[in-house]
Enzyme design. Structure first.
Site, PDB file in Angstrom:
ATOM      1  N   ASP A  66      35.982  38.079  32.639  1.00 51.98           N
ATOM      2  CA  ASP A  66      37.136  38.369  33.504  1.00 51.98           C
ATOM      3  C   ASP A  66      38.097  37.173  33.623  1.00 51.98           C
ATOM      4  OD1 ASP A  66      36.919  41.060  34.294  1.00 51.98           O
ATOM      5  OD2 ASP A  66      35.591  40.593  35.977  1.00 51.98           O
ATOM      6  N   ARG A  91      31.833  35.852  38.584  1.00 49.31           N
ATOM      7  CA  ARG A  91      33.090  35.149  38.285  1.00 49.31           C
ATOM      8  C   ARG A  91      33.095  33.711  38.812  1.00 49.31           C
ATOM      9  NH1 ARG A  91      38.568  38.409  38.895  1.00 49.31           N
ATOM     10  NH2 ARG A  91      39.106  36.702  37.473  1.00 49.31           N
ATOM     11  N   ARG A 136      37.838  41.387  48.978  1.00 50.10           N
ATOM     12  CA  ARG A 136      37.525  40.121  48.297  1.00 50.10           C
ATOM     13  C   ARG A 136      37.824  38.921  49.213  1.00 50.10           C
ATOM     14  NH1 ARG A 136      37.210  40.943  42.633  1.00 50.10           N
ATOM     15  NH2 ARG A 136      36.364  43.015  42.323  1.00 50.10           N
ATOM     16  N   HIS A 165      42.394  44.292  45.451  1.00 49.36           N
ATOM     17  CA  HIS A 165      43.166  43.049  45.600  1.00 49.36           C
ATOM     18  C   HIS A 165      44.566  43.441  46.063  1.00 49.36           C
ATOM     19  CE1 HIS A 165      40.787  40.460  42.455  1.00 49.36           C
ATOM     20  NE2 HIS A 165      40.563  39.966  43.662  1.00 49.36           N
ATOM     21  N   CYS A 259      47.627  40.567  37.230  1.00 48.94           N
ATOM     22  CA  CYS A 259      46.293  39.956  37.211  1.00 48.94           C
ATOM     23  C   CYS A 259      46.160  38.909  36.108  1.00 48.94           C
ATOM     24  CB  CYS A 259      45.214  41.019  36.970  1.00 48.94           C
ATOM     25  SG  CYS A 259      45.137  42.315  38.195  1.00 48.94           S
TER      26      CYS A 259
HETATM   27  N1  ARG Z   1      37.437  42.680  36.920  1.00 44.86           N
HETATM   28  C1  ARG Z   1      38.193  41.784  37.747  1.00 44.86           C
HETATM   29  C2  ARG Z   1      37.607  41.754  39.148  1.00 44.86           C
HETATM   30  O1  ARG Z   1      37.162  42.781  39.613  1.00 44.86           O
HETATM   31  C3  ARG Z   1      39.622  42.207  37.787  1.00 44.86           C
HETATM   32  C4  ARG Z   1      40.504  41.242  38.526  1.00 44.86           C
HETATM   33  C5  ARG Z   1      41.919  41.704  38.632  1.00 44.86           C
HETATM   34  N2  ARG Z   1      42.733  40.701  39.156  1.00 44.86           N
HETATM   35  C6  ARG Z   1      43.695  40.870  40.071  1.00 44.86           C
HETATM   36  N3  ARG Z   1      44.467  39.883  40.361  1.00 44.86           N
HETATM   37  N4  ARG Z   1      43.827  42.008  40.721  1.00 44.86           N
HETATM   38  O2  ARG Z   1      37.565  40.756  39.799  1.00 44.86           O
END
Ligand code: ARG
Length: 269
Positions: A66, A91, A136, A165, A259
């Site tokens: 990612d 991550r 998040r 997000h 993203c």
């Molecule tokens: N697979 C990543 C996650 O779930 C995607 C992140 C997307 N990034 C964003 N800025 N919305 O963290």
């Protein structure tokens, strides 16, 4: 509508894959075409260069599929960076990689004290910092960001896991203009957005599901997924210049143009 030159940081999807599921878009059983992902990403990068923006590159690291989502690497405003702390362990190792890059590039970096996923949940609009929470970035990180950047932070509660997000539910178009999906926010946060941005563009669920709100604007040109045609039309009617890009492969990880793009605001030391 007037464009200003931007400086972006991007990370080539050399090791892109969907190997785990940390948002509802990710399905490790569904194949991804990495070569196509790279070609689509290259097209996004070229689009920025053609618009006259600068793109820096951070070296992708194996085992971090990612890492292409550079927006989650930091928040950079007025030449100052706030490092990130990811919610999901998969991550975690991206955080020091982005922090080291920014330090080497001469940006003073403030360590993260709480979970925050960078520009995924922090968006600058005019003097304000809009800050998402619910999935998040933690609420405590909003107060920290306000101290680091000296900008009023507006906390917004995200309520739909598909729009986990802030940058999947709200796009900054220029210093006074945003586009957003109202139902991605709590009732109170919808009221805040109506109060601050009475002229905002509201997006349909279909456009938001196409990641249309995961857009990158320079104040005039708005780079967004080509599939978000309703939003593109609404922006065109307001005098902006939408530019469609296809990031179908990266969308399988729950990401779009924004993203993949970390804006570096203000010059480094
Ligand atoms: N697979 C990543 C996650 O779930 C995607 C992140 C997307 N990034 C964003 N800025 N919305 O963290």
């Amino acid at each position: 509508m007037h464009a200003t030159r931007r400086q972006y940081l991007m990370c080539r999807p050399t090791y892109f894959a969907v190997e785990y599921a940390i948002n509802p878009w990710m399905d490790p059983a569904r194949p991804v075409d990495r070569e196509l992902a790279i070609a689509q990403w290259d097209q996004l990068r070229r689009t920025y260069l053609e618009l006259g923006h600068t793109v820096d590159d951070i070296e992708p690291l194996p085992g971090l599929p990612d890492m292409v989502f550079a927006a989650n690497g930091a928040t950079v405003i007025d030449g100052r960076a706030l490092a990130v702390q990811f919610r999901e362990p998969q991550r975690a190792d991206e955080a020091p990689a982005y922090r080291d890059w920014l330090e080497q590039a001469g940006f003073p970096v403030h360590e993260a004290k709480h979970v925050n996923e960078g520009e995924g949940d922090f968006l600058v609009v005019g003097d304000y910092l809009l800050a998402g929470t619910g999935f998040r970035t933690s609420h405590a990180a909003h107060a920290h960001a306000q101290e680091v950047f000296g900008r009023p932070v507006v906390t917004l509660q995200l309520v739909d896991p598909c729009f986990y997000h802030l940058d999947t539910a709200l796009a900054v178009i220029d210093e006074q203009t945003i586009a957003y999906l109202p139902e991605a926010f709590s009732a109170g946060s919808q009221a805040v957005l109506r109060r601050l941005f009475p002229d905002a563009v509201t997006a349909s669920l279909a456009d938001a599901a196409a990641f249309g709100l995961n857009a990158v604007s320079d104040g005039r040109h708005v780079v967004l997924p080509v599939q978000a045609d309703g939003l593109a039309t609404a922006l065109r009617e307001r005098g902006y210049h939408p530019i469609g890009v296809d990031l179908s492969e990266l969308r399988k990880a729950g990401g779009g143009p924004k993203c993949c793009t970390l804006e570096l605001r203000g010059s480094s030391r």
